[in-house]
Scaffold this motif. Sequence first.
Motif, PDB file in Angstrom:
ATOM      1  N   ALA A  43       0.813  -1.214   0.000  1.00 41.73           N
ATOM      2  CA  ALA A  43       0.000   0.000   0.000  1.00 41.73           C
ATOM      3  C   ALA A  43       0.849   1.267   0.000  1.00 41.73           C
ATOM      4  CB  ALA A  43      -0.929  -0.001   1.213  1.00 41.73           C
ATOM      5  N   VAL A  44       2.019   1.210   0.628  1.00 42.38           N
ATOM      6  CA  VAL A  44       2.833   2.415   0.763  1.00 42.38           C
ATOM      7  C   VAL A  44       3.762   2.633  -0.432  1.00 42.38           C
ATOM      8  CG1 VAL A  44       4.914   1.490   1.887  1.00 42.38           C
ATOM      9  CG2 VAL A  44       4.022   3.729   2.573  1.00 42.38           C
ATOM     10  N   LEU A  45       3.933   1.618  -1.270  1.00 41.83           N
ATOM     11  CA  LEU A  45       4.849   1.748  -2.404  1.00 41.83           C
ATOM     12  C   LEU A  45       4.363   2.770  -3.432  1.00 41.83           C
ATOM     13  CD1 LEU A  45       5.973  -1.964  -3.012  1.00 41.83           C
ATOM     14  CD2 LEU A  45       7.402  -0.047  -2.285  1.00 41.83           C
ATOM     15  N   ILE A  46       3.069   2.779  -3.723  1.00 41.38           N
ATOM     16  CA  ILE A  46       2.541   3.727  -4.713  1.00 41.38           C
ATOM     17  C   ILE A  46       2.704   5.183  -4.262  1.00 41.38           C
ATOM     18  CG2 ILE A  46       0.419   4.580  -5.764  1.00 41.38           C
ATOM     19  CD1 ILE A  46       1.576   2.341  -7.312  1.00 41.38           C
ATOM     20  N   PRO A  47       2.363   5.542  -3.009  1.00 38.64           N
ATOM     21  CA  PRO A  47       2.620   6.919  -2.574  1.00 38.64           C
ATOM     22  C   PRO A  47       4.091   7.324  -2.671  1.00 38.64           C
ATOM     23  CG  PRO A  47       1.103   5.858  -1.065  1.00 38.64           C
ATOM     24  CD  PRO A  47       1.591   4.795  -1.991  1.00 38.64           C
ATOM     25  N   LEU A  48       4.990   6.408  -2.305  1.00 41.40           N
ATOM     26  CA  LEU A  48       6.423   6.702  -2.424  1.00 41.40           C
ATOM     27  C   LEU A  48       6.824   6.839  -3.888  1.00 41.40           C
ATOM     28  CD1 LEU A  48       7.941   4.334   0.308  1.00 41.40           C
ATOM     29  CD2 LEU A  48       7.649   6.813   0.424  1.00 41.40           C
ATOM     30  N   PHE A  49       6.218   6.000  -4.732  1.00 45.07           N
ATOM     31  CA  PHE A  49       6.496   6.070  -6.171  1.00 45.07           C
ATOM     32  C   PHE A  49       6.080   7.422  -6.746  1.00 45.07           C
ATOM     33  CE2 PHE A  49       4.547   5.298 -10.456  1.00 45.07           C
ATOM     34  CZ  PHE A  49       5.747   5.215 -11.161  1.00 45.07           C
ATOM     35  N   THR A  50       4.955   7.950  -6.304  1.00 41.12           N
ATOM     36  CA  THR A  50       4.493   9.242  -6.817  1.00 41.12           C
ATOM     37  C   THR A  50       5.466  10.362  -6.444  1.00 41.12           C
ATOM     38  OG1 THR A  50       3.144   9.652  -4.833  1.00 41.12           O
ATOM     39  CG2 THR A  50       2.084   8.527  -6.668  1.00 41.12           C
ATOM     40  N   ALA A  54       7.672  12.522  -9.096  1.00 40.33           N
ATOM     41  CA  ALA A  54       7.631  13.990  -9.135  1.00 40.33           C
ATOM     42  C   ALA A  54       9.023  14.594  -9.023  1.00 40.33           C
ATOM     43  CB  ALA A  54       6.747  14.505  -8.006  1.00 40.33           C
ATOM     44  N   THR A  55       9.919  13.883  -8.331  1.00 36.92           N
ATOM     45  CA  THR A  55      11.278  14.388  -8.140  1.00 36.92           C
ATOM     46  C   THR A  55      12.134  14.207  -9.389  1.00 36.92           C
ATOM     47  OG1 THR A  55      11.084  13.743  -5.799  1.00 36.92           O
ATOM     48  CG2 THR A  55      13.287  14.288  -6.595  1.00 36.92           C
ATOM     49  N   HIS A  56      11.799  13.218 -10.221  1.00 33.96           N
ATOM     50  CA  HIS A  56      12.614  12.907 -11.406  1.00 33.96           C
ATOM     51  C   HIS A  56      11.769  12.995 -12.683  1.00 33.96           C
ATOM     52  CE1 HIS A  56      14.745  11.013  -8.012  1.00 33.96           C
ATOM     53  NE2 HIS A  56      15.841  11.261  -8.697  1.00 33.96           N
ATOM     54  N   LYS A  57      11.083  14.107 -12.840  1.00 30.42           N
ATOM     55  CA  LYS A  57      10.216  14.289 -14.011  1.00 30.42           C
ATOM     56  C   LYS A  57      11.002  14.295 -15.329  1.00 30.42           C
ATOM     57  CE  LYS A  57       6.442  16.792 -11.744  1.00 30.42           C
ATOM     58  NZ  LYS A  57       5.652  18.043 -11.688  1.00 30.42           N
ATOM     59  N   ILE A  62       6.732   9.082 -18.891  1.00 25.44           N
ATOM     60  CA  ILE A  62       6.301   8.648 -20.223  1.00 25.44           C
ATOM     61  C   ILE A  62       5.172   9.601 -20.632  1.00 25.44           C
ATOM     62  CG2 ILE A  62       5.320   6.790 -21.612  1.00 25.44           C
ATOM     63  CD1 ILE A  62       6.436   4.807 -19.631  1.00 25.44           C
ATOM     64  N   GLY A  63       5.504  10.589 -21.448  1.00 27.46           N
ATOM     65  CA  GLY A  63       4.518  11.615 -21.780  1.00 27.46           C
ATOM     66  C   GLY A  63       4.398  12.628 -20.661  1.00 27.46           C
ATOM     67  N   ILE A 116      16.749   3.320  -7.514  1.00 27.44           N
ATOM     68  CA  ILE A 116      17.392   3.242  -8.829  1.00 27.44           C
ATOM     69  C   ILE A 116      16.900   4.351  -9.762  1.00 27.44           C
ATOM     70  CG2 ILE A 116      17.700   1.783 -10.879  1.00 27.44           C
ATOM     71  CD1 ILE A 116      17.390  -0.648  -9.051  1.00 27.44           C
ATOM     72  N   ASN A 117      15.667   4.781  -9.542  1.00 25.73           N
ATOM     73  CA  ASN A 117      15.054   5.826 -10.385  1.00 25.73           C
ATOM     74  C   ASN A 117      14.904   5.390 -11.840  1.00 25.73           C
ATOM     75  OD1 ASN A 117      15.070   7.496  -8.099  1.00 25.73           O
ATOM     76  ND2 ASN A 117      17.099   8.299  -8.592  1.00 25.73           N
ATOM     77  N   ASN A 118      14.658   4.093 -12.038  1.00 26.04           N
ATOM     78  CA  ASN A 118      14.402   3.557 -13.370  1.00 26.04           C
ATOM     79  C   ASN A 118      12.940   3.114 -13.418  1.00 26.04           C
ATOM     80  OD1 ASN A 118      14.110   1.455 -15.512  1.00 26.04           O
ATOM     81  ND2 ASN A 118      16.274   1.877 -15.845  1.00 26.04           N
ATOM     82  N   LEU A 119      12.149   3.772 -14.237  1.00 25.21           N
ATOM     83  CA  LEU A 119      10.709   3.538 -14.268  1.00 25.21           C
ATOM     84  C   LEU A 119      10.358   2.089 -14.580  1.00 25.21           C
ATOM     85  CD1 LEU A 119       7.821   4.714 -14.165  1.00 25.21           C
ATOM     86  CD2 LEU A 119       8.037   5.175 -16.615  1.00 25.21           C
ATOM     87  N   PHE A 120      11.042   1.499 -15.542  1.00 25.03           N
ATOM     88  CA  PHE A 120      10.691   0.145 -15.984  1.00 25.03           C
ATOM     89  C   PHE A 120      11.055  -0.908 -14.931  1.00 25.03           C
ATOM     90  CE2 PHE A 120      11.372   2.679 -19.839  1.00 25.03           C
ATOM     91  CZ  PHE A 120      10.120   2.543 -20.428  1.00 25.03           C
TER      92      PHE A 120
END
Length: 223
Positions: A43-50, A54-57, A62-63, A116-120
Amino acid sequence: MPLPKSNKLNFFQTLKTSFKQVKKQNNLLTMISILVLLNAVLAVLIPLFTIILATHKQTMLIGSYSFTLAIGETIVGGGMILGSLFGPTIFKKTSVFLLAIYSSILALFASLSLFINNLFVILGTFALLTFFVATISLKMNQWLISSVESSILGSTASLLNTLLMASAPFMTMLLSSITAISNVYIAISVLLCFNVLVIFLIITAYLKNKALKANIPLAESEA
């Protein structure tokens, strides 16, 4: 076919009876606790992901930001759906303990991927984690159904669902507070420590269950 007996106990009596019946099953209570912890991590991974997104726009989008976030949420939801549909069939002969170990290791990798800051890489680990968590949730429900009397099954299942739902906002609030006080990477580090604790609890439960099946005292099995 005779109808199941109705539950005439009040809420607290039902809770006490449910707890006693669950406790009789070796490691079932432990596995329920671990499932609650895994759900909190997920549950907490998605908020951290957002926040990471936002920090690495400049490097992770993607778009647009909203489109990338929608992709992430779709992948998480898709992993849950696929895990619910195909997980129990694919892992029919795999014990719930091993699935819990796989899930906890994937949760650790998912948390590490945020560094890692790698989206994939992030989305890939999220998809695998949600698939396994959905699978283990169904197998846990099957275990619960076979362990608790039908008259209090509904109350016990509701209690489990309440614990699962309560763990998510608590963990989110904790790590969000840490992020506000310090930064997101400190919060992820705390999550990593939490993941290590979950892995330790699962491996301990797995070894205990293995020793019980072999009729060997736990102390001897670890020697």
